[in-house]
Design a protein around this motif. Structure first.
Motif, PDB file in Angstrom:
ATOM      1  N   LEU A 448      36.505  35.532  33.282  1.00  0.00           N
ATOM      2  CA  LEU A 448      37.067  35.307  34.613  1.00  0.00           C
ATOM      3  C   LEU A 448      38.570  35.529  34.521  1.00  0.00           C
ATOM      4  O   LEU A 448      39.284  34.751  33.879  1.00  0.00           O
ATOM      5  N   VAL A 449      39.066  36.607  35.139  1.00  0.00           N
ATOM      6  CA  VAL A 449      40.470  36.960  34.969  1.00  0.00           C
ATOM      7  C   VAL A 449      41.338  36.584  36.167  1.00  0.00           C
ATOM      8  O   VAL A 449      42.537  36.426  36.019  1.00  0.00           O
ATOM      9  N   ASP A 450      40.754  36.483  37.349  1.00  0.00           N
ATOM     10  CA  ASP A 450      41.513  36.105  38.539  1.00  0.00           C
ATOM     11  C   ASP A 450      40.694  35.128  39.362  1.00  0.00           C
ATOM     12  O   ASP A 450      39.478  35.311  39.542  1.00  0.00           O
ATOM     13  N   PHE A 451      41.359  34.095  39.885  1.00  0.00           N
ATOM     14  CA  PHE A 451      40.719  33.141  40.783  1.00  0.00           C
ATOM     15  C   PHE A 451      41.826  32.545  41.645  1.00  0.00           C
ATOM     16  O   PHE A 451      42.704  31.837  41.131  1.00  0.00           O
ATOM     17  N   GLU A 462      40.983  32.597  52.277  1.00  0.00           N
ATOM     18  CA  GLU A 462      40.238  33.654  51.602  1.00  0.00           C
ATOM     19  C   GLU A 462      40.299  33.408  50.096  1.00  0.00           C
ATOM     20  O   GLU A 462      41.369  33.377  49.504  1.00  0.00           O
ATOM     21  N   ILE A 463      39.122  33.224  49.484  1.00  0.00           N
ATOM     22  CA  ILE A 463      39.020  32.918  48.064  1.00  0.00           C
ATOM     23  C   ILE A 463      38.487  34.153  47.354  1.00  0.00           C
ATOM     24  O   ILE A 463      37.480  34.730  47.765  1.00  0.00           O
ATOM     25  N   VAL A 464      39.173  34.564  46.293  1.00  0.00           N
ATOM     26  CA  VAL A 464      38.820  35.780  45.562  1.00  0.00           C
ATOM     27  C   VAL A 464      38.754  35.451  44.082  1.00  0.00           C
ATOM     28  O   VAL A 464      39.626  34.752  43.547  1.00  0.00           O
ATOM     29  N   TRP A 465      37.713  35.952  43.389  1.00  0.00           N
ATOM     30  CA  TRP A 465      37.690  35.876  41.937  1.00  0.00           C
ATOM     31  C   TRP A 465      37.173  37.180  41.354  1.00  0.00           C
ATOM     32  O   TRP A 465      36.392  37.890  41.962  1.00  0.00           O
ATOM     33  N   LYS A 466      37.655  37.495  40.152  1.00  0.00           N
ATOM     34  CA  LYS A 466      37.330  38.761  39.498  1.00  0.00           C
ATOM     35  C   LYS A 466      36.913  38.511  38.063  1.00  0.00           C
ATOM     36  O   LYS A 466      37.499  37.685  37.362  1.00  0.00           O
ATOM     37  N   THR A 467      35.881  39.224  37.611  1.00  0.00           N
ATOM     38  CA  THR A 467      35.445  39.163  36.221  1.00  0.00           C
ATOM     39  C   THR A 467      35.512  40.562  35.614  1.00  0.00           C
ATOM     40  O   THR A 467      35.276  41.552  36.297  1.00  0.00           O
ATOM     41  N   LEU A 468      35.828  40.612  34.316  1.00  0.00           N
ATOM     42  CA  LEU A 468      35.807  41.881  33.591  1.00  0.00           C
ATOM     43  C   LEU A 468      34.467  42.125  32.914  1.00  0.00           C
ATOM     44  O   LEU A 468      34.112  43.260  32.610  1.00  0.00           O
ATOM     45  N   SER A 469      33.720  41.059  32.645  1.00  0.00           N
ATOM     46  CA  SER A 469      32.370  41.182  32.082  1.00  0.00           C
ATOM     47  C   SER A 469      31.624  39.896  32.361  1.00  0.00           C
ATOM     48  O   SER A 469      32.232  38.850  32.619  1.00  0.00           O
ATOM     49  N   GLU A 470      30.296  39.974  32.338  1.00  0.00           N
ATOM     50  CA  GLU A 470      29.460  38.803  32.567  1.00  0.00           C
ATOM     51  C   GLU A 470      28.274  38.845  31.605  1.00  0.00           C
ATOM     52  O   GLU A 470      27.849  39.914  31.177  1.00  0.00           O
TER      53      GLU A 470
END
Length: 631
Positions: A448-451, A462-470
């Motif tokens: 989890l790189v951004d939240f 507005e809530i945003v989250w980004k993952t580089l891998s799962e």
């Protein structure tokens, strides 16, 4: 990858100065989510709230009733929880004298961990580097295992890990056994009694250390292995130590002086090839010590430790001449005479990444090689058995582009001075590179790189989250709180399962009020229903610009918009205005003076009917307010 090349790489690598980057603690008890800890070592890193940690069962009572003085001594009865590990998050902790005494986790451990006189459970910080990318700044290493803590190097990089240095756990695992005291009962010939354990104590050499912890003196000496710890040379004359075990079985030590066999050489540490997986790994077993009567016996080699690396991708750059990631067992330097120690077994390396990009001028070698047994340099005595190979586990197919994976057994020591050697101690079992496991997921966390949370132009959160891998990610629950303690579910987002591709998730929360602070967190749930929580973020919906700044009138006809800046003399104010479509319609900066605290903004043209968002920046803080323009 073996012999000359391995020895050369081992010598080169161990000459580098390495930095220990993890914190360690002995877990003495687990009650729900609360860990009781002791022997805390925060020299390399500290245990802090919100950080990730690794729980690992280092040792357990795995020999059961195999403790009598027969050939089955030290065999595996049941693996119990030895080698199990998982990554969890610290919720809170308490300290005494500046060090943690209890650590509370955000979720319950999935595994069952055992606490008894034959076990040890360790907590290791799982360091997070980068924002999101990281380039190493020094050679990185684990703390040496001391019987309670150490032996594990563990960290994650949410983006790209650039290897500008080496990673090592060489010889940092289970410890090799010491040589015996000087002892010679007289006579010659071969041993006729098994003596896999002895009450005569240090007449025989010390067994290598393994996944069974013991303080029973009668268990510590003589030729029987202690699970993956190699057996020590028996008290018969100058017997060699057995090699440590891990993925394969360690080699048997040499027979001893004037003996053609079978003799009293230490038995090799056992193989865990059927127990090892991405979720269960071991440090390499220590080699057994050699028996001596002329102070010329040698100790067994230490086993390799464990390396856990999680990264979005792993790369090298430039013409570095080569990079190493290694958990090799130690090779024993043989002495002139007497029984020599067995080689330490290699440890374990787990690499979870979406991709490698290794350049040819900076190639990468990843190795878990067993150490060589000690060699005798005079007439027939006894060399040490070779240390077993370890394991390298990849989450992807085995990489081959400018990457060499070495998982080899250690060489057995020579029993005399013949060159080339014609009389060697025992070799480890199994074929080289058997201990490479690919395309399997380890229990390392989602990247989890951004939240973050912000107000958009419609005054909606507005809530945003980004993952580089799962990995095995079933779904996310987005939760909200008004006090940071009581949480409610506001949405569920389906996860991507297992992927190395970047993913972005968004949710708009329109059920909010002005002049309040809201807290958000994610509960990420795997397919097996295990879950972890994200860090908590906050959003303030305060609609007043400041007690000293105001925009009026509101609503407005769009012809005369005034801003008052009380008590802001000579303080620059930046103003940016956006339309409901997000288009910037005005931007300027003002510096009020003592004679003018109210001034007109947007004097050059009128705003059309609609809703506008004013962004006012003052003293490095930004405030927002809506302005409604009517007829």
């Amino acid at each position: 990858m073996r012999l000359i090349l391995l020895s050369f790489l081992s010598i080169v690598f161990t000459s580098f100065k390495c930095q220990v980057v993890n914190g360690y603690a002995n877990i003495t008890a687990i009650s729900g989510t609360t860990l009781s800890v002791a022997s805390v070592d925060e020299t390399g890193h500290t245990f802090e709230d919100g950080d990730k940690v690794v729980i690992m069962q280092m040792q357990d009572n795995c020999i059961g009733s195999n403790t009598t003085n027969v050939s089955s001594f030290g065999d595996l009865a049941s693996i119990q929880s030895a080698g199990l590990y998982e990554v969890l998050q610290i919720s809170s902790h308490t300290e005494a004298a500046g060090l943690p005494v209890t650590i509370v986790l955000s979720t319950l451990p999935v595994n069952t961990y055992n606490f008894n006189s034959n076990s040890s459970v360790q907590l290791i910080t799982f360091r997070n580097y980068g924002s999101p990318n990281y380039t190493t700044t020094s050679n990185m290493s684990a703390k040496a295992w001391n019987g309670t803590t150490g032996g594990v190097l563990a960290f994650q990089v949410t983006g790209t890990l650039t290897l500008a240095h080496n990673l090592s756990a060489n010889g940092l695992g289970f410890r090799g056994g010491a040589a015996s005291a000087n002892y010679y009962a007289g006579g010659s010939g071969c041993l006729t009694t098994e003596y896999v354990r002895t009450s005569n104590h240090n007449r025989a050499a010390l067994k290598g250390e393994g996944i069974y912890k013991t303080s029973t003196t009668d268990f510590l000496y003589a030729r029987g292995h202690l699970l993956n710890g190699g057996g020590g040379g028996s008290e018969w004359i100058n017997c060699g130590g057995g090699g440590g075990g891990n993925y394969t079985t360690g080699g048997v030590g040499g027979h001893g002086w004037s003996c053609a066999g079978p003799g009293g050489g230490g038995l090799g540490g056992v193989s865990f090839s059927t127990q090892i997986s991405a979720t269960r790994i071991f440090m390499g077993g220590g080699g057994g010590g050699g028996q001596q009567n002329d102070s010329q016996g040698s100790a067994g080699g230490n086993g390799g430790g464990i390396i856990l690396v999680k990264a979005g991708s792993i790369v090298t750059q430039g013409a570095c001449g080569g990079r190493l990631i290694s958990a090799n067992g130690n090779t024993v330097t043989g002495l002139t005479n007497d029984g020599q120690g067995g080689g330490g077994a290699a440890g374990s390396i787990v690499i979870q990444t979406g991709a490698f990009n290794i350049v040819g001028a900076c190639a990468l070698t990843i190795s878990a090689n067993g150490g060589g047994g000690g060699t005798v340099h005079t007439s027939a005595h006894a060399g040490g058995g070779g240390g077993a190979q370890g394991v390298v586990i990849y989450s992807v197919a085995q990489p081959t582009s400018n990457i060499t994976t070495q998982v080899n057994n250690g060489s057995s020591g020579c029993n005399d001075s013949s060159s080339p050697c014609t009389n060697s101690a025992g070799a480890p079992t199994g074929t080289n590179n058997a201990g490479v496991i690919t395309t399997t997921s380890a229990p390392l966390p989602i990247n989890l790189v951004d939240f973050g949370a912000s107000l958009n132009l419609e005054s909606v959160a507005e809530i945003v989250w980004k993952t580089l891998s799962e990995k095995d990610n079933d779904f996310y629950e987005l939760q909200r709180s008004e006090d940071g303690n009581d949480w409610s579910l506001i949405c569920v987002k389906k996860g991507a399962g297992t992927t190395s591709q970047e993913r972005i998730y968004t949710h708009k929360d329109d059920n909010i009020l002005w002049d309040k602070t809201y807290y958000y967190r994610l509960r990420q749930v795997d397919f097996d229903k295990t879950y972890t929580y994200s860090p908590i973020i906050s959003l303030n919906t305060k609609n007043k610009l400041s007690e000293d700044i105001s925009i009026f009138p509101n609503p407005n006809n769009g012809k005369s918009i005034l801003l008052t800046a009380n008590n802001q003399t000579h303080t620059e104010i930046g103003i940016t205005v956006f339309s409901a479509l997000g288009q910037q319609v005005y931007k300027n900066r003002y510096t009020p003076d003592s004679n003018k605290s109210t001034f007109e903004i947007i004097p050059e043209y009128n705003l059309k009917i609609g809703v506008y968002l004013f962004s006012v920046e003052i003293k490095q803080k930004t405030y927002f307010q809506k302005l409604v323009v009517t007829e």
